[in-house]
Write a protein that holds these residues in place. Structure first.
Motif, PDB file in Angstrom:
ATOM      1  N   THR A 150       0.898  -1.310  -0.163  1.00 14.66           N
ATOM      2  CA  THR A 150       0.064  -0.018   0.060  1.00 14.66           C
ATOM      3  C   THR A 150       0.702   1.157  -0.093  1.00 14.66           C
ATOM      4  OG1 THR A 150      -1.909  -1.128   1.085  1.00 14.66           O
ATOM      5  CG2 THR A 150      -1.700   1.376   1.297  1.00 14.66           C
ATOM      6  N   ARG A 151       0.376   2.187  -0.726  1.00 18.79           N
ATOM      7  CA  ARG A 151       1.274   3.498  -0.651  1.00 18.79           C
ATOM      8  C   ARG A 151       0.625   4.446   0.177  1.00 18.79           C
ATOM      9  NH1 ARG A 151       0.305   4.281  -7.132  1.00 18.79           N
ATOM     10  NH2 ARG A 151      -1.727   3.507  -6.235  1.00 18.79           N
ATOM     11  N   VAL A 152       1.493   4.866   1.142  1.00 13.59           N
ATOM     12  CA  VAL A 152       1.061   5.686   2.221  1.00 13.59           C
ATOM     13  C   VAL A 152       1.714   7.121   2.162  1.00 13.59           C
ATOM     14  CG1 VAL A 152       0.925   6.029   4.699  1.00 13.59           C
ATOM     15  CG2 VAL A 152       0.207   3.783   3.698  1.00 13.59           C
ATOM     16  N   LEU A 153       1.223   8.014   2.484  1.00  6.48           N
ATOM     17  CA  LEU A 153       1.745   9.255   2.488  1.00  6.48           C
ATOM     18  C   LEU A 153       1.307   9.961   4.043  1.00  6.48           C
ATOM     19  CD1 LEU A 153       3.046  12.149   1.648  1.00  6.48           C
ATOM     20  CD2 LEU A 153       0.911  12.748   0.695  1.00  6.48           C
ATOM     21  N   ASP A 154       2.399  10.171   4.920  1.00  2.00           N
ATOM     22  CA  ASP A 154       2.049  10.669   6.100  1.00  2.00           C
ATOM     23  C   ASP A 154       2.613  12.097   6.137  1.00  2.00           C
ATOM     24  OD1 ASP A 154       1.962  11.357   8.779  1.00  2.00           O
ATOM     25  OD2 ASP A 154       3.566  10.088   9.500  1.00  2.00           O
ATOM     26  N   VAL A 155       1.498  13.188   6.365  1.00  2.00           N
ATOM     27  CA  VAL A 155       1.702  14.685   6.152  1.00  2.00           C
ATOM     28  C   VAL A 155       1.690  15.123   7.561  1.00  2.00           C
ATOM     29  CG1 VAL A 155       0.734  16.731   5.223  1.00  2.00           C
ATOM     30  CG2 VAL A 155       0.518  14.679   4.141  1.00  2.00           C
ATOM     31  N   THR A 173       5.842   3.889   2.453  1.00  2.00           N
ATOM     32  CA  THR A 173       5.573   5.123   3.077  1.00  2.00           C
ATOM     33  C   THR A 173       6.323   6.403   2.611  1.00  2.00           C
ATOM     34  OG1 THR A 173       4.695   3.983   5.075  1.00  2.00           O
ATOM     35  CG2 THR A 173       4.972   6.231   5.306  1.00  2.00           C
ATOM     36  N   VAL A 174       5.883   7.531   2.365  1.00  2.00           N
ATOM     37  CA  VAL A 174       6.444   8.775   2.163  1.00  2.00           C
ATOM     38  C   VAL A 174       5.999   9.641   3.497  1.00  2.00           C
ATOM     39  CG1 VAL A 174       6.755  10.958   0.847  1.00  2.00           C
ATOM     40  CG2 VAL A 174       6.641   8.610  -0.261  1.00  2.00           C
ATOM     41  N   ALA A 175       7.199  10.061   4.243  1.00  2.00           N
ATOM     42  CA  ALA A 175       6.937  11.047   5.322  1.00  2.00           C
ATOM     43  C   ALA A 175       7.334  12.309   5.394  1.00  2.00           C
ATOM     44  CB  ALA A 175       7.525  10.110   6.780  1.00  2.00           C
ATOM     45  N   ILE A 176       6.625  13.280   5.415  1.00  2.00           N
ATOM     46  CA  ILE A 176       6.970  14.669   5.107  1.00  2.00           C
ATOM     47  C   ILE A 176       6.810  15.447   6.344  1.00  2.00           C
ATOM     48  CG2 ILE A 176       6.867  14.447   2.635  1.00  2.00           C
ATOM     49  CD1 ILE A 176       4.027  16.347   2.805  1.00  2.00           C
ATOM     50  N   ASP A 177       7.562  16.308   6.557  1.00  2.00           N
ATOM     51  CA  ASP A 177       7.578  17.620   7.776  1.00  2.00           C
ATOM     52  C   ASP A 177       8.496  18.526   7.611  1.00  2.00           C
ATOM     53  OD1 ASP A 177       7.340  18.783  10.202  1.00  2.00           O
ATOM     54  OD2 ASP A 177       6.242  17.068  10.918  1.00  2.00           O
ATOM     55  N   ILE A 178       7.959  19.639   7.561  1.00  2.00           N
ATOM     56  CA  ILE A 178       9.087  20.954   7.395  1.00  2.00           C
ATOM     57  C   ILE A 178      10.010  21.121   8.439  1.00  2.00           C
ATOM     58  CG2 ILE A 178       7.296  21.987   5.718  1.00  2.00           C
ATOM     59  CD1 ILE A 178       6.473  23.904   7.913  1.00  2.00           C
ATOM     60  N   LEU A 206       3.805  20.096   1.389  1.00  2.00           N
ATOM     61  CA  LEU A 206       2.842  19.262   0.738  1.00  2.00           C
ATOM     62  C   LEU A 206       3.080  19.362  -0.646  1.00  2.00           C
ATOM     63  CD1 LEU A 206       0.805  17.103   0.966  1.00  2.00           C
ATOM     64  CD2 LEU A 206      -0.916  18.937   1.913  1.00  2.00           C
ATOM     65  N   GLY A 207       2.790  20.834  -1.261  1.00  2.00           N
ATOM     66  CA  GLY A 207       2.762  21.058  -2.598  1.00  2.00           C
ATOM     67  C   GLY A 207       3.708  20.546  -3.222  1.00  2.00           C
ATOM     68  N   SER A 208       5.024  20.052  -2.849  1.00  2.00           N
ATOM     69  CA  SER A 208       5.793  19.690  -3.652  1.00  2.00           C
ATOM     70  C   SER A 208       5.695  17.943  -3.664  1.00  2.00           C
ATOM     71  CB  SER A 208       7.343  19.827  -3.293  1.00  2.00           C
ATOM     72  OG  SER A 208       7.404  21.415  -3.219  1.00  2.00           O
ATOM     73  N   ALA A 233      -6.621  16.216  -0.717  1.00  2.00           N
ATOM     74  CA  ALA A 233      -7.493  15.359  -1.623  1.00  2.00           C
ATOM     75  C   ALA A 233      -6.726  14.994  -2.884  1.00  2.00           C
ATOM     76  CB  ALA A 233      -8.660  15.869  -1.800  1.00  2.00           C
ATOM     77  N   GLU A 234      -5.950  15.906  -3.498  1.00  2.00           N
ATOM     78  CA  GLU A 234      -5.320  15.610  -4.545  1.00  2.00           C
ATOM     79  C   GLU A 234      -4.270  14.513  -4.561  1.00  2.00           C
ATOM     80  OE1 GLU A 234      -3.620  19.508  -5.574  1.00  2.00           O
ATOM     81  OE2 GLU A 234      -5.501  20.307  -6.347  1.00  2.00           O
ATOM     82  N   ARG A 235      -3.697  14.483  -3.291  1.00  2.00           N
ATOM     83  CA  ARG A 235      -2.545  13.348  -3.286  1.00  2.00           C
ATOM     84  C   ARG A 235      -3.127  11.931  -2.844  1.00  2.00           C
ATOM     85  NH1 ARG A 235      -1.348  18.180  -3.456  1.00  2.00           N
ATOM     86  NH2 ARG A 235       0.635  18.529  -4.069  1.00  2.00           N
ATOM     87  N   VAL A 236      -4.507  11.781  -2.859  1.00  2.00           N
ATOM     88  CA  VAL A 236      -5.103  10.430  -2.699  1.00  2.00           C
ATOM     89  C   VAL A 236      -5.684  10.078  -4.138  1.00  2.00           C
ATOM     90  CG1 VAL A 236      -7.211   9.166  -1.595  1.00  2.00           C
ATOM     91  CG2 VAL A 236      -6.022  11.346  -0.350  1.00  2.00           C
ATOM     92  N   ARG A 237      -5.334   8.631  -4.531  1.00  2.00           N
ATOM     93  CA  ARG A 237      -5.842   8.173  -5.657  1.00  2.00           C
ATOM     94  C   ARG A 237      -7.198   8.210  -5.682  1.00  2.00           C
ATOM     95  NH1 ARG A 237      -7.845   3.396  -5.311  1.00  2.00           N
ATOM     96  NH2 ARG A 237      -7.122   1.755  -3.701  1.00  2.00           N
TER      97      ARG A 237
END
Length: 300
Positions: A150-155, A173-178, A206-208, A233-237
């Motif tokens: 499963t492809r997961v994005l953690d914002v 998993t892709v995990a992002i934090d500024i 997130l925009g990147s 929402a745009e980052r959910v298939r």
């Protein structure tokens, strides 16, 4: 909750116990990055929080000072480590056990069963040990939604509890934090749990980040969720799931109305609640093929 602080400055807000939920909601709505509750001898509560920088802390204090007793305090870094004395293992979902590395599972810990997944989390200078109700609610959803690859994005990954657990469940998993403290902690926890090959950690906003994830999770506070609704929402298939948390349980209906107005391609399919917090699960339905149902209301 799984969020970060980057400066040794805190805001302290003294409130009556009856005002706790209201005050906590105000702090989240005005940019708080983490909130600690401390009981006062008079029966009230001291809320200790921080923002992105000292200027934001001072602005927050000014905004709330007309209602409550508020102070901005410089603190030594060692203060951040006092919570470690009280950290204990915590259970989430049906078979996830979160454990600080300095507190071995099996000693004054939840019973660990043979099929449990033990996740060792040290948030370092980032907040997010995984024990907060908002995080445990999202973990329960990850346990249900994640299958191998499963492809997961953690914002807003904070200490990495969500991203690392998703990887242990089989996700990529892709995990992002500024906040650099958060990305450092998440990388360290991915290594600690042996999933560095399944967790990509990034300081990009997130925009990147590209779209087309099966599951996106965001445990970042109600107001920020509404602001980011279209980008999330745009980052959910199509047919994928978005799991959000950091929302006060008595305000979730209002939150859904505001959130879906900004992201009309999402449909609410699950509400979970724990203590005074809610976790909302959406399915992206625009151009979506039939998919697995996302469960119903699950108060705990």
């Amino acid at each position: 909750m799984d969020v970060t602080r980057s400066e040794a400055v805190v805001v302290e807000v003294d409130v009556d116990a009856a005002e706790l939920d209201e005050a906590t909601g105000e702090l989240w709505a005005r940019g708080a990055l983490a909130i600690e509750e401390r009981e006062r001898p008079d029966g009230g509560v001291r809320l200790v929080t921080s923002c992105a920088d000292p200027a934001a802390c001072r602005a927050l204090a000014s905004q709330l000072g007309h209602r409550w007793t508020v102070a901005v305090t410089d603190v030594d870094d060692s203060v951040y480590d006092t919570w470690r004395d009280h950290a204990r293992p915590a259970r989430a979902g049906h078979r996830i056990v979160l454990c600080p590395p300095w507190y071995p599972v099996g000693f004054d810990a939840p019973d660990v069963l043979g099929n449990d997944i033990v996740v060792t989390i040290d948030p370092g200078r980032a907040f997010g040990s995984g024990a907060h109700p908002t995080t445990r609610l999202v973990l329960g959803e990850l346990e249900r939604l994640v299958a191998p690859d499963t492809r997961v994005l953690d914002v807003g990954c904070g200490g990495g509890a969500l991203a690392v657990t998703a990887a242990l469940l089989g996700a990529r998993t892709v995990a992002i934090d500024i906040d650099p403290a958060a990305t450092d902690a998440t990388r360290a926890n991915a290594e600690r749990n042996g999933v560095t090959d399944r967790v990509l950690v990034s300081g990009d906003p997130l925009g990147s980040v590209g779209g087309d994830h099966d599951v996106v999770v965001a445990n970042i506070g109600g107001l920020e969720l509404i602001t980011l609704a279209p980008a999330l929402a745009e980052r959910v298939r199509p047919g994928g799931a978005l799991v959000t948390s950091g929302i006060l349980a008595d305000r979730w209906r209002d939150h859904v109305a505001a959130f879906t107005e900004r992201a009309p391609g999402l449909r609410l399919e699950g509400v979970g609640a724990s203590e005074s917090w809610a976790c909302l699960t959406y399915r992206r339905v625009d151009d979506a093929p039939p998919g697995r149902p996302v469960g119903g209301t699950r108060p705990t």
